[in-house]
Design a protein around this motif. Structure first.
Motif, PDB file in Angstrom:
ATOM      1  N   UNK A 163       0.828  -1.214   0.000  1.00 26.21           N
ATOM      2  CA  UNK A 163       0.000   0.000   0.000  1.00 26.21           C
ATOM      3  C   UNK A 163       0.861   1.262   0.000  1.00 26.21           C
ATOM      4  N   UNK A 164       0.380   2.308  -0.684  1.00 25.35           N
ATOM      5  CA  UNK A 164       1.048   3.605  -0.608  1.00 25.35           C
ATOM      6  C   UNK A 164       0.590   4.327   0.655  1.00 25.35           C
ATOM      7  N   UNK A 165       0.937   5.594   0.775  1.00 25.15           N
ATOM      8  CA  UNK A 165       0.605   6.339   1.997  1.00 25.15           C
ATOM      9  C   UNK A 165      -0.901   6.336   2.251  1.00 25.15           C
ATOM     10  N   UNK A 166      -1.682   6.630   1.190  1.00 22.66           N
ATOM     11  CA  UNK A 166      -3.125   6.673   1.372  1.00 22.66           C
ATOM     12  C   UNK A 166      -3.671   5.304   1.777  1.00 22.66           C
ATOM     13  N   UNK A 167      -3.222   4.253   1.076  1.00 16.35           N
ATOM     14  CA  UNK A 167      -3.703   2.916   1.396  1.00 16.35           C
ATOM     15  C   UNK A 167      -3.333   2.489   2.804  1.00 16.35           C
ATOM     16  N   UNK A 168      -2.128   2.847   3.240  1.00 22.68           N
ATOM     17  CA  UNK A 168      -1.696   2.470   4.584  1.00 22.68           C
ATOM     18  C   UNK A 168      -2.516   3.212   5.633  1.00 22.68           C
ATOM     19  N   UNK A 169      -2.762   4.502   5.409  1.00 24.36           N
ATOM     20  CA  UNK A 169      -3.565   5.271   6.359  1.00 24.36           C
ATOM     21  C   UNK A 169      -4.975   4.707   6.466  1.00 24.36           C
ATOM     22  N   UNK A 170      -5.549   4.305   5.335  1.00 26.93           N
ATOM     23  CA  UNK A 170      -6.893   3.729   5.359  1.00 26.93           C
ATOM     24  C   UNK A 170      -6.932   2.442   6.165  1.00 26.93           C
TER      25      UNK A 170
ATOM     26  N   UNK B 226       4.394   1.858   1.877  1.00 27.66           N
ATOM     27  CA  UNK B 226       5.457   2.794   1.499  1.00 27.66           C
ATOM     28  C   UNK B 226       4.943   4.213   1.661  1.00 27.66           C
ATOM     29  N   UNK B 227       5.641   4.992   2.504  1.00 27.03           N
ATOM     30  CA  UNK B 227       5.241   6.374   2.748  1.00 27.03           C
ATOM     31  C   UNK B 227       5.773   7.310   1.680  1.00 27.03           C
ATOM     32  N   UNK B 228       6.831   6.909   1.001  1.00 33.33           N
ATOM     33  CA  UNK B 228       7.442   7.750  -0.019  1.00 33.33           C
ATOM     34  C   UNK B 228       8.948   7.599   0.012  1.00 33.33           C
ATOM     35  N   UNK B 229       9.589   7.712  -1.163  1.00 33.13           N
ATOM     36  CA  UNK B 229      11.034   7.566  -1.209  1.00 33.13           C
ATOM     37  C   UNK B 229      11.457   6.207  -0.695  1.00 33.13           C
ATOM     38  N   UNK B 230      12.378   6.195   0.250  1.00 33.85           N
ATOM     39  CA  UNK B 230      12.863   4.948   0.847  1.00 33.85           C
ATOM     40  C   UNK B 230      12.315   4.757   2.246  1.00 33.85           C
ATOM     41  N   UNK B 231      11.188   5.383   2.552  1.00 34.17           N
ATOM     42  CA  UNK B 231      10.604   5.318   3.896  1.00 34.17           C
ATOM     43  C   UNK B 231       9.347   4.449   3.870  1.00 34.17           C
ATOM     44  N   UNK B 232       9.275   3.519   4.820  1.00 33.97           N
ATOM     45  CA  UNK B 232       8.165   2.578   4.916  1.00 33.97           C
ATOM     46  C   UNK B 232       7.575   2.631   6.321  1.00 33.97           C
ATOM     47  N   UNK B 233       6.325   2.199   6.421  1.00 31.14           N
ATOM     48  CA  UNK B 233       5.662   2.056   7.712  1.00 31.14           C
ATOM     49  C   UNK B 233       5.162   0.625   7.839  1.00 31.14           C
ATOM     50  N   UNK B 234       5.210   0.091   9.061  1.00 34.88           N
ATOM     51  CA  UNK B 234       4.763  -1.269   9.329  1.00 34.88           C
ATOM     52  C   UNK B 234       3.794  -1.221  10.498  1.00 34.88           C
ATOM     53  N   UNK B 235       2.618  -1.735  10.284  1.00 38.96           N
ATOM     54  CA  UNK B 235       1.596  -1.809  11.329  1.00 38.96           C
ATOM     55  C   UNK B 235       1.605  -3.200  11.940  1.00 38.96           C
TER      56      UNK B 235
END
Length: 383
Positions: free
Chosen positions: A224-231, A292-301
């Protein structure tokens, strides 16, 4: 409405579809006739035109060639539906089946089989190709949209009607032949409408679903991109406010990733991102989510995960990234990653949650990178 009028309607209907497809492809500057469905409509239009002039043209053209083209059009119609369903190997079955059907009808024509038997064979062949298209619509029935289910049921019933008409002409010759022919051609006309509008609506539906998917998915990595991850995170944030249901968040950034893009180019950079995602997924549960939040930055829930457990997961990810060289076409790269870890708190919004995780990530980078840092306690954070 008599049979001749229905044949003319079928010819004109398919010709109008061919004309519409021609101008559609012309505006897009693509060669007409390249798509399976477009070729199917061309074959059917020519076949019905030849059948309309039966008695005027030689029987070789108005019977043998016309029915062969009709079978080809029906087979390609079914193939287009299989192609729309993502099954691209349909030609391995459809083309041999088409060859067999044409050969069978050719034998019936050349051996002077009774016209009623020849007509029954043609009806069963057409119904068989239609049912092959219905089978494509029935794939993954439980996940199918209402449009696909409606088309499967309606086209299935019409296919059975065409098959029954062919069988009755042989098994019950005492029935009114003209009435049965009228019913068969009416079913073919309705099938033409259902197939035409159905295929176009299914294509539009698939395109809408693909656009919706691209809105929430990162194309380079498949996560997921930023929007998908936030959702996906939103409902877990609400649950995490309840006692006993902690949710952890890990923010990861690949160290010195800009050097990879500058030295080896963006294709290598994309390969590195995909490899890092694969490495992280090997350390995660099925219920965990990476974006993926953008660039080389990722978030993991990490649902239902306490802060100590989240720190252990983050450390496993850090060690896995550092220990596994990334092989690309141009080089073998050794990577490291910095990670910040926190958990959702009762008063959190998305902004405050990511701000706290990002502060932990910045602390890891300032401490020398290639390490995991946890967020500071609530009492020491700036409000």
């Amino acid at each position: 409405m008599d049979i001749q009028t229905l044949v003319l309607a079928l010819a004109l209907g398919n010709l109008s579809l061919c004309a519409a497809l021609f101008f559609f492809e012309y505006e897009r500057r693509k060669p007409f006739g390249m798509s399976t469905w477009a070729v199917a409509k061309q074959c059917q239009a020519l076949a019905w035109c030849l059948l309309y002039f039966r008695g005027v043209l030689p029987d070789f053209l108005s019977i043998l060639l016309a029915n062969s083209l009709l079978f080809a059009g029906m087979a390609l119609d079914a193939g287009a539906l299989w192609q729309l369903a993502g099954r691209l190997r349909w030609r391995r079955i459809a083309l041999p089946a088409l060859g067999l059907a044409v050969a069978l009808f050719g034998v019936c024509y050349l051996s002077d089989v009774a016209p009623v038997l020849r007509s029954a064979a043609a009806a069963l062949i057409v119904a068989g190709f239609f049912l092959a298209g219905v089978a494509a619509l029935c794939l993954k029935w439980l996940e199918a949209t209402m449009l696909r289910r409606y088309l499967a049921v309606s086209m299935g019933l019409l296919s059975l009607l065409i098959a029954v008409r062919g069988l009755l002409s042989v098994l019950a010759p005492g029935l009114d032949g003209e009435w049965m022919q009228l019913a068969g051609f009416t079913a073919l006309y309705l099938m033409m409408l259902a197939n035409a509008f159905g295929y176009l609506l299914l294509s539009r539906e698939n395109l809408a679903l693909e656009l919706a998917r691209l809105e929430v998915q990162d194309t380079a990595t498949g996560v997921p991109n930023r929007r998908g991850f936030y959702q996906a995170l939103a409902p877990w944030m609400a649950l995490a406010r309840r006692p006993g249901l902690p949710t952890a968040l890990v923010v990861l950034k690949i160290d010195h990733f800009k050097r990879v893009n500058d030295s080896y180019g963006h294709p290598v950079g994309d390969a590195v991102l995909k490899t890092v995602v694969d490495i992280c997924r090997q350390q995660l549960r099925d219920s965990d989510l990476m974006g993926r939040l953008g660039g080389a930055e990722f978030a993991i829930q990490l649902p239902r995960t306490t802060l100590p457990d989240a720190l252990m997961v983050a450390e496993r990810i850090r060690a896995a990234v550092a220990s596994l060289p990334v092989k690309t076409e141009r080089a073998v790269l050794s990577l490291t990653a910095s990670l910040g870890v926190t958990t959702v708190r009762a008063e959190d919004s998305t902004v405050s949650l990511f701000k706290r995780a990002d502060q932990a990530l910045q602390a890891a980078k300032q401490a020398g990178r290639n390490r995991v840092m946890e967020a500071q306690p609530a009492s020491t954070l700036d409000v």
